[in-house]
Scaffold this motif. Sequence first.
Motif, PDB file in Angstrom:
ATOM      1  N   THR A  46       0.832  -1.203   0.000  1.00  0.00           N
ATOM      2  CA  THR A  46       0.000   0.000   0.000  1.00  0.00           C
ATOM      3  C   THR A  46       0.869   1.256   0.000  1.00  0.00           C
ATOM      4  O   THR A  46       0.590   2.216  -0.729  1.00  0.00           O
ATOM      5  CB  THR A  46      -0.934  -0.011   1.232  1.00  0.00           C
ATOM      6  OG1 THR A  46      -1.839  -1.103   1.080  1.00  0.00           O
ATOM      7  CG2 THR A  46      -1.731   1.278   1.356  1.00  0.00           C
ATOM      8  N   GLU A  88      -7.001   0.885  -1.249  1.00  0.00           N
ATOM      9  CA  GLU A  88      -7.392  -0.185  -0.342  1.00  0.00           C
ATOM     10  C   GLU A  88      -8.675   0.262   0.369  1.00  0.00           C
ATOM     11  O   GLU A  88      -8.778   1.400   0.798  1.00  0.00           O
ATOM     12  CB  GLU A  88      -6.259  -0.345   0.681  1.00  0.00           C
ATOM     13  CG  GLU A  88      -6.316  -1.585   1.513  1.00  0.00           C
ATOM     14  CD  GLU A  88      -4.998  -1.763   2.304  1.00  0.00           C
ATOM     15  OE1 GLU A  88      -4.277  -0.778   2.557  1.00  0.00           O
ATOM     16  OE2 GLU A  88      -4.721  -2.914   2.653  1.00  0.00           O
ATOM     17  N   ASP A 165      -5.355  -1.447  -5.295  1.00  0.00           N
ATOM     18  CA  ASP A 165      -4.882  -1.957  -4.009  1.00  0.00           C
ATOM     19  C   ASP A 165      -5.898  -2.937  -3.426  1.00  0.00           C
ATOM     20  O   ASP A 165      -6.939  -2.525  -2.923  1.00  0.00           O
ATOM     21  CB  ASP A 165      -4.631  -0.793  -3.043  1.00  0.00           C
ATOM     22  CG  ASP A 165      -3.751  -1.211  -1.864  1.00  0.00           C
ATOM     23  OD1 ASP A 165      -3.489  -2.421  -1.709  1.00  0.00           O
ATOM     24  OD2 ASP A 165      -3.323  -0.320  -1.104  1.00  0.00           O
ATOM     25  N   GLU A 166      -5.601  -4.211  -3.530  1.00  0.00           N
ATOM     26  CA  GLU A 166      -6.420  -5.288  -2.970  1.00  0.00           C
ATOM     27  C   GLU A 166      -7.890  -5.210  -3.372  1.00  0.00           C
ATOM     28  O   GLU A 166      -8.770  -5.194  -2.509  1.00  0.00           O
ATOM     29  CB  GLU A 166      -6.357  -5.268  -1.427  1.00  0.00           C
ATOM     30  CG  GLU A 166      -4.948  -5.207  -0.880  1.00  0.00           C
ATOM     31  CD  GLU A 166      -4.400  -6.546  -0.436  1.00  0.00           C
ATOM     32  OE1 GLU A 166      -5.035  -7.589  -0.746  1.00  0.00           O
ATOM     33  OE2 GLU A 166      -3.337  -6.537   0.187  1.00  0.00           O
TER      34      GLU A 166
HETATM   35 MG   LIG Z   1      -2.053  -2.873   2.034  1.00  0.00          MG
END
Ligand SMILES: [Mg+2]
Length: 240
Positions: A46, A88, A165-166
Amino acid sequence: MEEKAILELNNLRLSYGGIVAVRDFNLTLNKGSFLAIIGANGAGKTTLLKGLSGLKKSSGGSIKFKNQDITATKADVRASNGITLVPEGRGIFSRLTVMENLLVGSFVRKYDKNSLEEKVEEQLILFPKLRERFNQLAGTLSGGEQQMLAIARALIGVPDLLLLDEPSMGLAPIITEQIFDVIRDINREGVTVILVEQNAGLALKIAQNAIVLESGEITRNTNATELLEDDSVKKAYLGI
Ligand SMILES: [Mg+2]
Ligand SMILES: Nc1ncnc2c1ncn2[C@@H]1O[C@H](COP(=O)(O)OP(=O)(O)O)[C@@H](O)[C@H]1O
């Protein structure tokens, strides 16, 4: 034809106070490529994406994007330049409607009314669920719909480099698959993608290249299929 670098990182360093979270990071990314970054919790994934999008200042090294040094450039300028982060946790505005969230995403480009309508329509074609929810508050959407909205909000600004991000976090496998199909299509249409994922198996299946990040350092940098078949990677990140 020679491939062209869109992003060049030279000894990039990102720190929190005295703690270095990403160190001496070197990477060249070609235009149109698809890079997966895998790594355990706390590895620095991140932080790296924040450093690329300009949400976090670097504490060393340099970032070149489309042959320009953007190391000292702020996030809003980088966004207009074509770097967009889908953060994220998605980062959508839950008290705004779907439409209003898309409008926020469009601010990086100065669209006139007609092109704005066109761009919104493109997103609604890509994500039909968002058409059904168009006037609903984003906070009332399911997790999968919120992730679709986060991606649509990024795409409406027509990024050259999309940072994710994810995106699979908290989503059912079938929804994750739908979202990953869209991500693959976006890349096929020419957008350079960096995908950070804990779901390493899925990420390695759709990416071309992959990096393993451990404690802020690159420990592997190769093509994705090779990592997918690597025994130590299987053991550490694929639970096989
Ligand atoms: Mg992360
Ligand atoms: N705001 C912060 N302040 C201090 N340390 C942080 C902060 N955010 C992250 N870190 C630390 O930086 C390292 C990398 O974190 P992060 O980039 O979130 O990793 P990942 O996304 O791979 O899980 C971790 O050691 C984490 O504790």
